[in-house]
Scaffold this motif. Structure first.
Motif, PDB file in Angstrom:
ATOM      1  N   ILE A 186       2.472   6.775  -6.930  1.00  0.00           N
ATOM      2  CA  ILE A 186       1.494   7.772  -7.387  1.00  0.00           C
ATOM      3  C   ILE A 186       2.026   9.172  -7.103  1.00  0.00           C
ATOM      4  CG2 ILE A 186      -0.809   8.735  -6.987  1.00  0.00           C
ATOM      5  CD1 ILE A 186      -1.761   5.929  -6.265  1.00  0.00           C
ATOM      6  N   ARG A 187       2.587   9.334  -5.900  1.00  0.00           N
ATOM      7  CA  ARG A 187       3.086  10.656  -5.508  1.00  0.00           C
ATOM      8  C   ARG A 187       4.249  11.088  -6.393  1.00  0.00           C
ATOM      9  NH1 ARG A 187       4.275  10.005   0.592  1.00  0.00           N
ATOM     10  NH2 ARG A 187       4.646  12.232   0.562  1.00  0.00           N
ATOM     11  N   ARG A 209      12.421  13.988   0.099  1.00  0.00           N
ATOM     12  CA  ARG A 209      11.104  13.412   0.386  1.00  0.00           C
ATOM     13  C   ARG A 209      11.048  12.882   1.821  1.00  0.00           C
ATOM     14  NH1 ARG A 209       8.017  10.913  -3.253  1.00  0.00           N
ATOM     15  NH2 ARG A 209       8.162  12.978  -4.159  1.00  0.00           N
ATOM     16  N   ALA A 226       1.285   4.038  -3.063  1.00  0.00           N
ATOM     17  CA  ALA A 226       1.024   5.458  -2.802  1.00  0.00           C
ATOM     18  C   ALA A 226       2.247   6.294  -3.167  1.00  0.00           C
ATOM     19  CB  ALA A 226       0.662   5.659  -1.329  1.00  0.00           C
ATOM     20  N   ALA A 277       0.839  -1.202   0.000  1.00  0.00           N
ATOM     21  CA  ALA A 277       0.000   0.000   0.000  1.00  0.00           C
ATOM     22  C   ALA A 277       0.871   1.249   0.000  1.00  0.00           C
ATOM     23  CB  ALA A 277      -0.926  -0.008   1.218  1.00  0.00           C
ATOM     24  N   GLN A 278       1.920   1.227   0.829  1.00  0.00           N
ATOM     25  CA  GLN A 278       2.827   2.372   0.916  1.00  0.00           C
ATOM     26  C   GLN A 278       3.606   2.555  -0.390  1.00  0.00           C
ATOM     27  OE1 GLN A 278       3.309   4.505   3.711  1.00  0.00           O
ATOM     28  NE2 GLN A 278       4.486   5.654   2.230  1.00  0.00           N
ATOM     29  N   ARG A 305       3.357  12.440  -9.711  1.00  0.00           N
ATOM     30  CA  ARG A 305       2.788  13.794  -9.697  1.00  0.00           C
ATOM     31  C   ARG A 305       3.830  14.840  -9.299  1.00  0.00           C
ATOM     32  NH1 ARG A 305      -2.417  11.738  -6.459  1.00  0.00           N
ATOM     33  NH2 ARG A 305      -3.571  10.889  -8.206  1.00  0.00           N
ATOM     34  N   ASP A 306       5.073  14.405  -9.164  1.00  0.00           N
ATOM     35  CA  ASP A 306       6.104  15.307  -8.641  1.00  0.00           C
ATOM     36  C   ASP A 306       6.936  15.895  -9.783  1.00  0.00           C
ATOM     37  OD1 ASP A 306       8.063  16.602  -7.290  1.00  0.00           O
ATOM     38  OD2 ASP A 306       8.821  14.841  -6.208  1.00  0.00           O
TER      39      ASP A 306
END
Lengths: 299, 248
Positions: free
Chosen positions: B13-14, B75, B10, B6-7, B17-18
């Motif tokens: 995805i992040r 990050r 995510a 799950a991590q 978008r970066d």
């Protein structure tokens, strides 16, 4: 084993500063407990130790009978901490699904969106939410794993009145399901409305631990006010067991008492020459002020 | 395991978008590659191979190092500062799980960067290798990126200084490790220094593979030593941070 949380004589030192000293606390399953106290009282440190985020310098901490750092027991708890933001570049739904992925039996997404009241913001970026909505999202994240124990560190800071109401409703539902709630707050109303046990902390110590009613009664003091006749033996009032304080302003007398019923009965029975009797006050607020101003706490 | 996935999902995805990720770790290596190749003929011979292939490896490693050291470091520092890491520690995702998820993300990104740079070199500059060479080099660059992920984790502990530190380390390592200018073209002193750089030790086996030379175990040994140092330093610093009043 039915202790959900157990702190045994826990002291936490940061350098030479002790954030909490000799704190003992046991919370049973199904209790709703608030830790109440001014800033720096040690509430957040206490929570951090209960959760295993900090280790006690001396003393013992247990969560659900185990070491608080144990990842397995984390499946049964939900947490909202202070000063925590939500991840960037994820939508509300993605954040919730991330947390749902952490737990073996997560609540459905739609249910979580509903308790946070964020149905319309589901596709928005989590970081673009307003302060109040962020707090609600954090609450929903804490609820993601359908926890048995919920820890909330100052959950309603930054919420407007309507948000607070909605939040309290959601919390009440959680509590009536027989689950355990620990919240820190300096909102007295919140402690009064949401919890059935109030642990008052000041300067790193627990100075009171009772139901909100008891605390109000014992430390808030109801006030009985009246206008006394000239020959009234005002000084004798101080000798009455339940009387905490007597203030006079001319002939206007205000008696602060632990039990206004007893005081009133005595006044009537002894046939005091008094009129314009009013009974009032005694909120948690007064109890709180009295408690935290008093350095050593308990009388 | 489920929490880790799950991590990881995510985090991917992040990253997608970066914008910082795309500029720093994709646009820069690809851009440099195209500029330098057209300037200095790609058909020049170097270290038993063509300059266009040699520099392809340089820029792939440059991109991988950038994303590991700089992007990952920043990050992590941000997540730590925002209290997010603290919160995660109260969930069933263990600190080890969190670190593994970050490393898996990093490995996924490294593979992606290498593939992009290689695709540009192959389709744009006609770099051709045997299938076996492609696979060997990609695999090496993939596995060899682990010490840099560890360095990224270490830099992520630097708090507010992470961004500056990450950028400095990233540029210094790239320059001194001969990723921009081949060390053969550098003065003797800098050549010697390059041999101590993890970046050089990372790119060197890939260059060897290009010219079908045997790879040196000393490169792997040095990288292994660096990995141990980075992980140990990160563990020690992490422990110190944890004993502070509040990391949030």
């Amino acid at each position: 084993m039915n202790h959900v949380i157990q702190l045994e004589r826990v002291t936490k030192l940061f350098g030479s500063f002790s954030a909490i000293s000799d704190v003992s606390l046991a919370v049973e399953s199904g209790q709703a407990v608030s830790l109440l106290g001014p800033n720096g009282a040690g509430k957040t440190t206490s929570i951090a130790i209960m959760l295993g985020l900090q280790h006690p310098s001396t003393g013992k901490a247990k969560l659900l009978g185990k070491n608080p750092g144990d990842a397995k027991i984390h499946e049964k708890i939900g947490v909202v901490l202070q000063n925590v933001s939500v991840p960037d570049r994820l939508t509300v739904t993605e954040c919730l699904n991330l947390f749902r992925g952490f737990y073996p039996h997560p609540l459905p997404l739609s249910h979580l969106l509903a308790i946070a009241g964020l149905e319309e913001d589901a596709q928005k970026m989590a970081q673009s939410l307003s302060g109040g909505k962020t707090r609600r999202l954090q609450f929903a994240l804490a609820m993601a794993g359908d926890p048995e124990v919920l820890f909330l560190d100052e959950p309603t800071v930054g919420m407007d009145v309507a948000s607070k109401r909605q939040f309290w409703d959601a919390l009440r539902e959680f509590v009536t399901e027989g689950k355990t709630l620990i919240l820190t707050t300096h909102d007295l109303q919140e402690a009064d409305v949401m919890t059935d046990r109030v642990v008052v902390m000041n300067r790193g110590r627990i100075i009171a631990d009772a139901s909100p009613e008891q605390i109000k009664m014992e430390f808030g003091g109801r006030q009985v006010s009246f206008v006394a006749g000239t020959d009234s033996p005002i000084p004798t009032l101080r000798g009455w067991a339940e009387v905490i304080d007597v203030q006079t302003a001319g002939r206007q007398v205000t008696v602060v008492t632990r039990d206004s019923d007893v005081t009133l009965r005595r006044l009537i029975r002894d046939n005091w020459d008094i009129r314009d009797i009013t009974v009032g006050g005694g909120g948690l607020e007064e109890a709180f002020v009295r408690l935290t101003n008093d350095k050593e706490g308990k009388s | 395991m489920k929490a880790l996935v799950a991590q990881w999902k995510a985090d991917l995805i992040r990253t997608a978008r970066d914008r910082r990720f795309f500029v720093l770790t994709l646009l820069m290596p690809v851009g440099f590659y195209l500029i330098f190749i057209s300037e200095q003929k790609g058909t020049l011979h170097i270290a038993g191979t063509f300059w266009s292939a040699y520099f392809m490896v340089s820029m792939a490693t440059f991109g991988v190092v950038g994303s590991s050291v700089n992007t990952l470091g920043v990050r992590l520092a941000t997540e730590r500062k925002s209290g997010w890491v603290r919160w995660l520690r109260t969930t069933p995702l263990t600190p080890v799980g969190y670190a593994l998820a970050k490393i898996m993300t990093q490995l996924t990104l490294s593979l992606f960067i290498v593939m992009v740079v290689f695709a540009v070199a192959h389709f744009g500059q006609g770099v051709t290798l045997s299938l076996r060479q492609w696979i060997e080099i990609i695999l090496w660059l993939w596995i060899g990126s682990i010490p840099f992920a560890a360095l990224g984790v270490l830099i992520g502990l630097a708090g507010n200084a992470a961004q500056v530190l990450g950028t400095l380390v990233y540029l210094a390592l790239s320059l001194l490790g001969g990723l921009w200018t081949p060390i053969q073209a550098l003065p003797k002193g800098m050549q010697d220094l390059a041999h101590y750089m993890p970046t050089y030790r990372f790119a060197h086996p890939a260059w060897d593979l290009l010219s079908k030379r045997p790879i040196h175990s000393s490169d792997m040994l040095v990288l292994l030593i660096y990995t141990v140092i980075f992980v140990a330093a990160a563990a020690i610093i992490q422990k110190r941070i944890d004993s502070r009043p509040e990391s949030a």
